[in-house]
Design an enzyme around this catalytic site. Structure first.
Site, short mmCIF file in Angstrom:
data_model
loop_
_atom_site.label_atom_id
_atom_site.label_comp_id
_atom_site.label_asym_id
_atom_site.label_seq_id
_atom_site.Cartn_x
_atom_site.Cartn_y
_atom_site.Cartn_z
N ARG A 148 -12.98 -1.08 51.57
CA ARG A 148 -13.34 -0.31 52.76
C ARG A 148 -14.77 0.22 52.67
NH1 ARG A 148 -7.68 0.98 52.05
NH2 ARG A 148 -8.44 1.92 50.15
N ARG A 229 -16.84 5.64 40.94
CA ARG A 229 -16.22 6.42 39.87
C ARG A 229 -17.09 6.39 38.62
NH1 ARG A 229 -14.05 8.74 42.76
NH2 ARG A 229 -11.91 9.42 43.00
N GLU A 258 -16.51 15.08 34.60
CA GLU A 258 -16.96 15.94 35.69
C GLU A 258 -16.43 17.35 35.49
OE1 GLU A 258 -16.11 14.15 39.49
OE2 GLU A 258 -17.32 12.40 39.04
N HIS A 276 -20.53 14.69 42.97
CA HIS A 276 -19.36 14.04 43.58
C HIS A 276 -19.19 14.49 45.04
CE1 HIS A 276 -15.19 12.21 42.52
NE2 HIS A 276 -15.50 11.96 43.78
N1 LIG Z 1 -17.81 9.50 45.66
C1 LIG Z 1 -16.79 9.83 46.39
O1 LIG Z 1 -16.61 10.97 46.76
C2 LIG Z 1 -15.80 8.79 46.79
C3 LIG Z 1 -15.52 7.76 45.94
N2 LIG Z 1 -14.58 6.83 46.30
C4 LIG Z 1 -14.32 5.74 45.38
O2 LIG Z 1 -14.79 4.52 45.93
C5 LIG Z 1 -14.06 3.45 45.40
C6 LIG Z 1 -13.74 2.42 46.47
O3 LIG Z 1 -13.00 2.99 47.52
P1 LIG Z 1 -12.48 2.08 48.74
O4 LIG Z 1 -13.54 1.18 49.20
O5 LIG Z 1 -11.86 2.99 49.70
O6 LIG Z 1 -11.37 1.24 47.99
P2 LIG Z 1 -10.79 -0.19 48.38
O7 LIG Z 1 -9.51 -0.31 47.67
O8 LIG Z 1 -10.81 -0.38 49.85
O9 LIG Z 1 -11.84 -1.20 47.74
C7 LIG Z 1 -11.96 -1.44 46.38
C8 LIG Z 1 -12.39 -2.89 46.23
O10 LIG Z 1 -12.68 -3.13 44.87
C9 LIG Z 1 -12.26 -4.45 44.58
N3 LIG Z 1 -12.09 -4.62 43.15
C10 LIG Z 1 -11.04 -4.24 42.39
N4 LIG Z 1 -11.26 -4.62 41.11
C11 LIG Z 1 -12.44 -5.24 41.08
C12 LIG Z 1 -13.23 -5.84 40.04
N5 LIG Z 1 -12.76 -5.87 38.79
N6 LIG Z 1 -14.42 -6.37 40.36
C13 LIG Z 1 -14.86 -6.34 41.63
N7 LIG Z 1 -14.16 -5.81 42.67
C14 LIG Z 1 -12.99 -5.25 42.38
C15 LIG Z 1 -10.97 -4.60 45.36
O11 LIG Z 1 -10.66 -5.96 45.60
C16 LIG Z 1 -11.30 -3.87 46.65
O12 LIG Z 1 -11.78 -4.76 47.63
C17 LIG Z 1 -12.87 4.09 44.70
O13 LIG Z 1 -13.14 4.13 43.32
C18 LIG Z 1 -12.84 5.48 45.20
O14 LIG Z 1 -12.27 6.35 44.32
C19 LIG Z 1 -13.94 6.88 47.49
C20 LIG Z 1 -14.21 7.88 48.37
C21 LIG Z 1 -15.14 8.94 48.08
O1 LIG Z 2 -11.57 9.94 47.59
C1 LIG Z 2 -12.12 9.73 46.49
O2 LIG Z 2 -11.83 8.80 45.74
C2 LIG Z 2 -13.15 10.65 46.05
O3 LIG Z 2 -13.79 10.37 45.07
C3 LIG Z 2 -13.32 11.92 46.72
O4 LIG Z 2 -13.09 12.90 45.75
P1 LIG Z 2 -12.90 14.43 46.15
O5 LIG Z 2 -11.67 14.49 47.02
O6 LIG Z 2 -14.12 14.81 46.93
O7 LIG Z 2 -12.75 15.17 44.88
#
Ligand SMILES: NC(=O)C1=CN([C@@H]2O[C@H](COP(=O)(O)OP(=O)(O)OC[C@H]3O[C@@H](n4cnc5c(N)ncnc54)[C@H](O)[C@@H]3O)[C@@H](O)[C@H]2O)C=CC1
Ligand SMILES: O=C(O)C(=O)COP(=O)(O)O
Length: 525
Positions: A148, A229, A258, A276
């Site tokens: 996503r 992450r 963190e 974060h």
């Molecule tokens: N910094 C923040 O506050 C936030 C961080 N995140 C993090 O972002 C990351 C992604 O979130 P989304 O896009 O929503 O998840 P998602 O599940 O939609 O996408 C993850 C993608 O990674 C791929 N993937 C899995 N293993 C893999 C590998 N070994 N090599 C390459 N690709 C691989 C999957 O096929 C999938 O398409 C998560 O780790 C989530 O925790 C999400 C929201 C906020």
């Molecule tokens: O949704 C995620 O994976 C995030 O990393 C967001 O983290 P938070 O809810 O802001 O602590």
């Protein structure tokens, strides 16, 4: 009362629907502040700060559901939760845009040195030549993990005139084409990208994905971004690459630990950081809290949760269609387990007719949970049934068939035990109910509910009367009775539905009646 512990900062507005319910009590406190009351909570709502470890779960024996108001569940021991039958849900798309926008903000800040320039100007300097940047237009962006967030980053990158190269082993060619990106191997992405951003979950496979070996494969002068992450890019491994200038700059929103404390990477001017913040927008927080609150309400009402990490996900429509079969399968499992009260190795489920077109994985899990419940002391439900079956060496499988035995739908379960096999078939008849139509070789028709008594006997005149007399003498009323037989004078069965359960002594008395071969009590709740 359903008690929810909200242990991280979750949008108050998003939680409002939960507050409206009189059945729900919400406590907003850190885990450490409610150590003494942990056993009272039915639900736990968290973001990334609370670490939901096995130890914490062991202090929360009443916990039924964990809601993650966000995406990543790496702070939750999902396996330990699954073992305990606790449903884990998240809010998978509520913060996608915010995380993608933050990644883009970091990218722009990184290549234009905005944080460094900002500090400089506020220190009363005016050093324009120190902060000459590069354009994004025309640059090659490597995206590792194209789910996503990765795909939203790609859309923005294309609008900025960048060429996008993607590595994601699970990405289909069609989806890549639709989004105007090209699929590559990891090595190709590493070698061709001016900027690399990671958007995978943190898993065993992705931990240290950009470590010493892979960093060495990147272009000299590469920029790196981690808004996914901490640990996907190995923080220690970055140090020599920053020292040598091979890596031109790094933007980190997330850290292996963190908060990161006094981190060695902070010594580098070209490492820019945020605490974060990817999901920290008004919109994202409202979205994720609303999604999780809705799911908790569904869970409480016995409706399906749609974003479970450890259950097959079901939409409301699908759930409504399978609900009847889900209940029938559970009852069949429970009956089979009590009837075959010996060690079993394998359950084989066959679906025929209308049920075969539905989401049978869920139905099978229900059957499995029903089967294991009489055998397992701990909680067993659809969440942990597969895991418990595996632990106990019970395999299970699904088959599909056209044979409905004249019914619109038919579920058959064959249980393979040591030297013995048992088959039960059931059908759900709309506006009539669940019926068992075949039982251990006999054609029969009974409702799988309540206090059932199974009797297998020789087909002789007077058997029904003898059984009725013994039960009557013990004040046990028979609600219904169904019979079946192989052939006149051969083996026959009775399935009685009683108004109350019977005890072992009465069971023994019935077993002693001449020509009765087997008597079994089957309780279906
Ligand atoms: N910094 C923040 O506050 C936030 C961080 N995140 C993090 O972002 C990351 C992604 O979130 P989304 O896009 O929503 O998840 P998602 O599940 O939609 O996408 C993850 C993608 O990674 C791929 N993937 C899995 N293993 C893999 C590998 N070994 N090599 C390459 N690709 C691989 C999957 O096929 C999938 O398409 C998560 O780790 C989530 O925790 C999400 C929201 C906020
Ligand atoms: O949704 C995620 O994976 C995030 O990393 C967001 O983290 P938070 O809810 O802001 O602590």
């Amino acid at each position: 009362m359903f008690r929810i512990l909200v242990s991280d900062a979750i949008s108050e507005e998003g939680l409002a629907p939960l507050r409206k319910s009189e059945q729900i009590e919400i406590v907003q406190k850190k885990v450490t502040e409610v150590e003494e009351q942990l056993h009272e909570f039915d639900a736990l709502l968290v973001r990334s700060a609370t670490k939901v470890t096995e130890e914490l779960l062991s202090k929360m024996p009443n916990l039924k559901i964990i809601g993650r108001a966000g995406v990543g569940v790496d702070n939750i021991d999902v396996e330990a939760a699954t073992k305990r039958g606790i449903v884990v849900i998240n809010a998978p798309n509520g913060n996608t845009i915010s995380a993608a926008e933050h990644t883009f903000a970091m990218m722009a800040a990184l290549v234009r040195h905005i944080p460094q320039a900002h500090v400089s100007v506020k220190s009363r300097e005016w050093n324009r030549s120190a902060f000459v940047g590069t354009e994004l237009q025309g640059k090659h962006l490597g995206i590792i993990g194209f789910g996503r967030i990765g795909s939203e980053v790609a859309k923005r990158a294309r609008a900025f005139g960048m060429t996008v190269h993607v590595y994601d082993p699970f990405l289909t060619k069609e989806r890549a084409e639709k989004l105007g990106v090209s699929i590559h191997t990891l090595d190709e992405v590493l070698a061709c990208s001016d900027i690399i951003t990671v958007h995978t979950p943190l898993t065993k496979e992705t931990k240290g994905l950009l470590g010493e070996k892979n960093l060495a494969k990147t272009k000299k002068g590469v920029y790196l971004i981690n808004c996914a992450r901490g640990g996907i890019i190995d923080e220690q491994a970055l140090i020599p690459f920053l020292q040598s200038g091979h890596v031109a700059g790094v933007a980190l929103d997330v850290f292996e630990q963190e908060p990161p404390g006094d981190h060695p990477l902070f010594a580098f001017d070209n490492v820019i950081v945020t605490p974060h913040l990817g999901a920290s927008t008004i919109e994202a927080q409202l979205n994720v809290a609303t999604q999780v609150a809705e799911e908790i309400l569904h869970f409480l009402e016995g409706k399906p949760v749609t974003s479970s990490i450890n259950l097959p996900t079901l939409s409301k429509d699908v759930y409504e269609k399978i609900q009847a079969f889900y209940n029938l399968a559970k009852k069949m499992g429970t009956i089979a387990s009590q009837y075959m009260n010996i060690p079993v190795q394998e359950l084989s489920v066959t679906y025929a007719g209308t049920v075969a077109d539905l989401e049978t994985t869920y139905i099978t899990r229900s059957l499995l949970a029903g089967f294991l419940r009489p055998r397992v002391a701990s909680t067993v439900n659809e969440v942990n049934a597969a895991m418990i079956a595996k632990e106990r060496g019970i395999t299970y499988g699904e088959k599909f068939s056209d044979e409905t035995y004249g019914y619109a739908n038919c579920i058959s379960l064959t249980v393979h035990g040591e030297n013995r096999t048992f088959t039960i078939k059931g059908s759900h008849i709309p506006n009539y109910g669940d019926r068992i139509v075949h039982f251990d070789g006999f054609t029969i028709d009974f409702a799988p509910d309540g206090h059932l008594l199974y009797i297998q006997h020789q087909d002789r005149p007077g058997m029904i009367g003898k059984v009725g007399n013994v039960l009557g003498e013990h004040q046990v009323n028979i609600a219904t009775m169904q019979v079946g037989r192989e052939q006149a004078g051969g083996k026959a069965i009775m399935m009685l539905s009683l108004d109350k359960p019977i005890d072992d002594a009465l069971l023994q008395k019935l077993a002693e009646i001449e020509d009765i071969e087997t008597v079994k009590r089957l309780e279906v709740s």
